[in-house]
Enzyme design. Sequence first.
Site, short mmCIF file in Angstrom:
data_model
loop_
_atom_site.label_atom_id
_atom_site.label_comp_id
_atom_site.label_asym_id
_atom_site.label_seq_id
_atom_site.Cartn_x
_atom_site.Cartn_y
_atom_site.Cartn_z
N ARG A 87 -4.89 -95.56 -24.55
CA ARG A 87 -5.98 -96.28 -24.58
C ARG A 87 -7.12 -95.75 -25.02
O ARG A 87 -7.45 -94.89 -24.39
CB ARG A 87 -5.97 -97.13 -23.34
CG ARG A 87 -4.72 -97.83 -22.99
CD ARG A 87 -4.07 -99.05 -23.75
NE ARG A 87 -5.13 -100.14 -24.08
CZ ARG A 87 -5.14 -100.99 -25.15
NH1 ARG A 87 -4.13 -101.12 -25.91
NH2 ARG A 87 -5.94 -102.00 -25.27
N HIS A 105 -4.99 -83.28 -26.76
CA HIS A 105 -4.82 -83.80 -27.89
C HIS A 105 -3.73 -82.78 -28.95
O HIS A 105 -3.88 -81.75 -28.75
CB HIS A 105 -6.23 -83.89 -28.51
CG HIS A 105 -5.95 -84.67 -30.06
ND1 HIS A 105 -5.65 -85.94 -30.13
CD2 HIS A 105 -5.90 -84.13 -31.31
CE1 HIS A 105 -5.37 -86.31 -31.43
NE2 HIS A 105 -5.71 -85.17 -32.26
C1 GRF Z 1 1.29 -85.35 -26.06
O1 GRF Z 1 1.61 -84.88 -27.30
C2 GRF Z 1 -0.24 -85.46 -26.02
O2 GRF Z 1 -0.76 -84.29 -26.39
C3 GRF Z 1 -0.68 -86.88 -26.76
O3 GRF Z 1 0.25 -87.43 -26.37
C4 GRF Z 1 1.74 -87.03 -26.02
C5 GRF Z 1 2.20 -87.30 -24.76
O4 GRF Z 1 3.32 -86.76 -24.44
N1 GRF Z 1 -1.94 -87.09 -26.10
P1 GRF Z 1 3.81 -86.94 -22.97
O5 GRF Z 1 3.85 -88.31 -22.42
O6 GRF Z 1 2.74 -86.02 -22.00
O7 GRF Z 1 5.23 -86.31 -22.78
#
Ligand code: GRF
Length: 211
Positions: A87, A105
């Site tokens: 979000r 990220h």
């Molecule tokens: C990860 O790749 C993170 O960098 C991005 O969303 C994904 C989340 O994966 N913001 P998880 O839910 O931590 O497995």
Amino acid sequence: MKRIVILISGRGSNMQAVLDAKLDATVAAVISNNPAAGGLELARSRGVETVVVNHREYPDRASFDLVLGDRIASYQPDLIVLAGFMRILTQAFIERFNDRIMNIHPSLLPAFPGMDTHRRALEKGVRLHGCTVHFVTPFLDSGPIIIQAAVSVLPGDDEPRLAARVLEQEHKAYPLAIRWFLNGRLAIENGRVRVSGDCRYPGAFIAPEPA
Ligand code: GRF
């Protein structure tokens, strides 16, 4: 003991990496905007309190963020960890928890902010890709950078392969950034993060390490 609240929307593998890291902090709660987030069950199985604040039950971002913020504040966290929290947060929310929100990220920012980072990296033919942990500011994916981990883009890579290689590094980078925060080693100066003290990786690593 410092207190952390983790926000998730999905499977929660970064949350798991943070829980597994045995940080010198209490994970006071895991909060999700998505009742179906797989990470909620995982958190519960580790004995961590979970909360759902379903964004669909609120008419707009501002009212959702107000309730979300109140729930978070009730745990009195030192740090809010966004771990796949899908979000966009309002400026009011971010200012309420100023310099206490971190995000991960899946790209080497400022390249590829936003969604579909692995597909876009492959399309551009970049040779290095990776992940970035940064403090959150009202500008999407552009807050002060704490740590970056780079991986080579290999011939024959497709989106899932590249994503998996980056995710492996995310699981190392995020606990490390949080540990630095908890140890008081991060200072934001002129919009940039300074990491104090001796460390092998002063905010960057490459995997695998060059020979
Ligand atoms: C990860 O790749 C993170 O960098 C991005 O969303 C994904 C989340 O994966 N913001 P998880 O839910 O931590 O497995």
